[in-house]
Write a protein that holds these residues in place. Structure first.
Motif, PDB file in Angstrom:
ATOM      1  N   UNK A  39       1.095  -0.748   0.197  1.00 61.27           N
ATOM      2  CA  UNK A  39      -0.609  -0.188   0.321  1.00 61.27           C
ATOM      3  C   UNK A  39       0.598   1.522  -0.309  1.00 61.27           C
ATOM      4  N   UNK A  40       0.892   2.239  -0.835  1.00 60.61           N
ATOM      5  CA  UNK A  40       1.262   3.730  -1.096  1.00 60.61           C
ATOM      6  C   UNK A  40       0.628   4.581  -0.369  1.00 60.61           C
ATOM      7  N   UNK A  41       1.178   5.538   0.630  1.00 63.99           N
ATOM      8  CA  UNK A  41       0.720   6.110   1.496  1.00 63.99           C
ATOM      9  C   UNK A  41       0.655   7.870   0.667  1.00 63.99           C
ATOM     10  N   UNK A  42       0.128   8.651   0.191  1.00 65.93           N
ATOM     11  CA  UNK A  42       0.848  10.133   0.348  1.00 65.93           C
ATOM     12  C   UNK A  42       0.118  10.558   1.360  1.00 65.93           C
ATOM     13  N   UNK A  43       1.598  10.663   2.247  1.00 59.28           N
ATOM     14  CA  UNK A  43       1.582  11.950   2.909  1.00 59.28           C
ATOM     15  C   UNK A  43       2.248  13.098   3.206  1.00 59.28           C
ATOM     16  N   UNK A  44       0.341  14.300   3.652  1.00 58.35           N
ATOM     17  CA  UNK A  44       0.457  16.023   3.106  1.00 58.35           C
ATOM     18  C   UNK A  44       0.556  16.570   4.649  1.00 58.35           C
ATOM     19  N   UNK A  45       1.742  17.434   3.850  1.00 56.67           N
ATOM     20  CA  UNK A  45       2.406  17.782   5.324  1.00 56.67           C
ATOM     21  C   UNK A  45       2.388  19.648   4.887  1.00 56.67           C
ATOM     22  N   UNK A  46       2.181  20.633   6.253  1.00 57.26           N
ATOM     23  CA  UNK A  46       2.375  22.133   6.193  1.00 57.26           C
ATOM     24  C   UNK A  46       3.621  22.574   6.474  1.00 57.26           C
ATOM     25  N   UNK A  47       4.279  22.533   6.949  1.00 60.45           N
ATOM     26  CA  UNK A  47       5.470  23.603   7.986  1.00 60.45           C
ATOM     27  C   UNK A  47       6.060  22.725   8.767  1.00 60.45           C
ATOM     28  N   UNK A  48       6.230  20.726   8.742  1.00 55.50           N
ATOM     29  CA  UNK A  48       6.824  19.922   9.166  1.00 55.50           C
ATOM     30  C   UNK A  48       7.491  18.854   8.925  1.00 55.50           C
ATOM     31  N   UNK A  49       7.193  17.868   9.051  1.00 52.15           N
ATOM     32  CA  UNK A  49       7.512  16.397   8.614  1.00 52.15           C
ATOM     33  C   UNK A  49       7.963  16.961   6.753  1.00 52.15           C
ATOM     34  N   UNK A  50       9.479  17.083   6.350  1.00 47.67           N
ATOM     35  CA  UNK A  50      10.328  16.460   6.649  1.00 47.67           C
ATOM     36  C   UNK A  50      11.541  17.045   7.252  1.00 47.67           C
ATOM     37  N   UNK A  51      11.059  18.115   7.202  1.00 48.56           N
ATOM     38  CA  UNK A  51      12.336  19.387   7.428  1.00 48.56           C
ATOM     39  C   UNK A  51      12.016  19.194   9.437  1.00 48.56           C
ATOM     40  N   UNK A  52      13.718  19.451   9.447  1.00 49.27           N
ATOM     41  CA  UNK A  52      14.269  19.200  10.753  1.00 49.27           C
ATOM     42  C   UNK A  52      13.248  20.113  11.668  1.00 49.27           C
ATOM     43  N   UNK A  53      12.206  20.679  11.436  1.00 49.51           N
ATOM     44  CA  UNK A  53      11.597  21.802  12.129  1.00 49.51           C
ATOM     45  C   UNK A  53      10.554  21.649  11.940  1.00 49.51           C
ATOM     46  N   UNK A  54       9.650  22.943  12.902  1.00 55.19           N
ATOM     47  CA  UNK A  54       8.112  22.373  13.298  1.00 55.19           C
ATOM     48  C   UNK A  54       7.111  21.876  13.435  1.00 55.19           C
ATOM     49  N   UNK A  55       5.814  22.091  12.986  1.00 57.56           N
ATOM     50  CA  UNK A  55       4.921  21.155  13.573  1.00 57.56           C
ATOM     51  C   UNK A  55       4.854  19.836  13.066  1.00 57.56           C
ATOM     52  N   UNK A  56       4.436  18.991  14.488  1.00 61.36           N
ATOM     53  CA  UNK A  56       3.770  17.510  13.889  1.00 61.36           C
ATOM     54  C   UNK A  56       4.956  16.778  12.864  1.00 61.36           C
ATOM     55  N   UNK A  57       6.433  17.339  13.392  1.00 64.40           N
ATOM     56  CA  UNK A  57       7.624  16.544  12.344  1.00 64.40           C
ATOM     57  C   UNK A  57       7.432  15.019  13.166  1.00 64.40           C
TER      58      UNK A  57
END
Length: 572
Positions: free
Chosen positions: A1-19
């Motif tokens: 199964x392939x999941x498209x994970x959509x983030x804003x201002x977080x993962x995969x960056x080293x800083x940010x919310x919900x990372x």
């Protein structure tokens, strides 16, 4: 199964919310493949780099919400006419959000702009054009428009279309194709609402990919709170509030399933239009191992010491805590208060000013005391930072005292309370946000902005060691049952399987030689029976880069993962 994970201002960056949560999710569900679609919020965030990603992450596609996106393209007469029509629908719904049918007009305008962006290469120039300003002006002055937006002037129009272009920038990205983009995933999982969920809306609309939306902090609530701290004019604030409200309603309406992190967030989502049948509470998972030694040990901490742990900001109401501690000192002269904080760089200026104010108040309320004429005076209130010589680790903060205090006037999911529960500490908290839901009956709850009640609760626990031990043990048992990483991963593992079996994306994957790939679709997509309900359909077929539109999948029953929340032990 392939999941498209959509983030804003977080993962995969080293800083940010919900990372941190996203990283634990991806690493914990190693049996799935993940494609990351990330929106960054600043050049500084991108410069600080990304986290090291596990092998199950197949692809990372990023786009900025802060940088100019002008590609130099211009629209012809026909495209300008189409843009004016779609943008007029969107602007009309924003300017008159309470009119009947405003939600449908908003959706029609949004998806119409998405089709236009896919065919013409983007919306940057169009949304910043004179046409956009004129259409917005007409919508603001039309009958039925709100009083605040009716008073808008040209500077307000220019500011709003600039903000709107940034919010709608995901519509212009090249993430939407059926071979290697969002059309190729089995499930879109948005880690928040707002702009992060926009790609998922298009994946659902044009490819029939089910959309899962997780909100541990309600995006719309955050937008409302942030609007009060800006110097924007009243018309711009009204336009922004209406836009984010309509976008949240569309996200909640189109999502296959919504997973709030607590009942407090769930109530917000219901008030913003979310169908109760789509809501399923999944508590955020936290690492319990780092607190295991303290929680399972016999050290109950100094019975005369109260501990506060968190980020220093006005919402934490340390002023009331200091006044409450002044009352505590009248009954327990040997009591001490340790305020342990961990600041984040983005809030350094505001936090530093508030911290200085709290330190000045502490010095005024509690002059340095000395045991005798030859000793050096010491203040009973100490301000310490995690990572310093006195508190090298977070666990050391909770080990210092026997009672952990939370004095907030605004709180979402109280992370510091859960950490204290893992450590087996009794807690005294104000009744805000999800506090009562988190602690159940394992701590004392008092009204916010009531120093006298806060002080009485603290004194009651300081004088009753048996009660402290009993509440601390119950708190640790509750935290281990509801708030661990394992609980969170198990919940989403089941949700992924359920969604892909109820709402399979029917496609025939082929290899490089053009032959069908065996076992390419997840086994869950072949569950027999008709699962999808009689949805209304997702509208007309998508743009040239989209596949065939699919019918809306069925609603998923409401369920709370974990035991029900108790009412708490209230202390007046």
């Amino acid at each position: 199964m392939r999941i498209g994970l959509l983030t804003e201002g977080g993962y995969p960056y080293a800083t940010g919310e919900s990372r941190v949560w996203c990283d634990r999710l991806v690493r914990g569900l190693a049996q799935y493949e993940f494609d990351i679609y990330a929106l960054s919020r600043s050049a500084r965030q991108e410069a600080q780099g990304r986290l090291q990603l596990p092998p199950q992450v197949r692809r990372v596609r990023t786009a900025p919400l802060w940088a100019p996106a002008d590609d130099g393209r211009t629209y012809g007469r026909r495209e300008r006419r189409r843009f004016a029509g779609h943008f007029g629908e969107l602007a009309g719904a924003i300017c008159a959000p309470d009119e009947e049918g405003a939600g449908g007009r908003f959706a029609a305008g949004l998806y119409g702009l998405a089709e236009l962006a896919g065919e013409c290469g983007g919306l940057y120039a169009a949304l910043r054009s004179e046409i956009a300003v004129r259409v917005l002006e007409s919508a603001c002055r039309a009958p039925g428009a709100g009083r605040a937006v009716h008073a808008a002037k040209v500077p307000d129009y220019l500011e709003f279309v600039d903000l709107l272009e940034r919010a709608l920038r995901p519509l212009s990205l090249d993430w939407y194709d059926g071979a290697e983009g969002l059309g190729a995933v089995d499930l879109c999982h948005a880690a928040s609402g707002g702009s992060a969920a926009l790609p998922g809306l298009l994946g659902k609309r044009f490819f029939g990919v089910p959309l899962l939306v997780t909100e541990y902090g309600v995006h719309l609530r955050a937008q409302y709170l942030a609007a009060g701290d800006t110097a924007r004019s009243s018309p711009v604030r009204a336009l922004l509030a209406a836009f984010h409200g309509k976008l949240a309603a569309e996200v909640y309406d189109r999502a296959t399933l919504i997973t709030p992190g607590n009942t407090h967030a769930r109530r917000w989502q219901e008030r913003c239009g979310a169908d109760r049948a789509k809501l399923r509470t999944v508590y955020p998972g936290m690492d319990a191992e780092r607190f295991a030694a303290l929680g399972e040990g016999d050290d109950g901490g100094d019975p005369r010491t109260l501990v506060w742990v968190g980020r220093v900001e006005p919402a934490k109401d340390l002023i009331s805590l200091l006044h409450a501690f002044a009352e505590v000192r009248k009954d327990e002269p040997q009591a001490r208060l340790r305020i342990v904080h961990n600041q984040q760089p983005g809030q350094a200026t505001e936090a530093a000013a508030y911290l200085a104010h709290c330190k000045a108040l502490a010095a005024q309320l509690f002059p340095d005391e000395a045991a005798d004429a030859h000793a050096v005076g010491e203040n009973p209130v100490s301000f310490e930072e995690i990572g310093g010589p006195e508190v090298p680790d977070l666990t050391d903060a909770y080990a210092a005292g026997s009672v952990v205090v939370l004095s907030s006037v605004v709180e979402g999911f109280p992370i510091s309370l859960v950490e204290a529960m893992f450590c087996g500490r009794a807690t005294v908290s104000t009744d805000v946000g999800a506090v009562v839901e988190v602690i159940g009956g394992t701590g004392l709850v008092v009204p916010p902005r009531n120093p006298r009640a806060l002080a009485d609760a603290c004194v009651a626990l300081m004088r009753d060691p048996q009660r402290r031990d009993r509440l601390g043990a119950a708190a640790r048992a509750r935290a281990l049952e509801l708030f661990t990483v394992e609980q969170n991963l198990a919940a989403f593992r089941g949700i992924y399987l359920e969604l892909i079996s109820h709402c399979p994306v029917r496609r025939e994957p082929v290899g490089l030689d053009g032959e069908p790939l065996l076992f390419a679709n997840p086994a869950e997509t072949h569950v027999p029976g008709r699962w999808a309900g009689g949805g209304s359909g997702s509208g007309p077929s998508g743009p040239s880069w989209a596949g065939t539109a699919a019918a809306d999948p069925s609603q998923t029953p409401s369920q709370t993962v974990g035991a029900g929340a108790g009412l708490g032990e209230r202390h007046a």
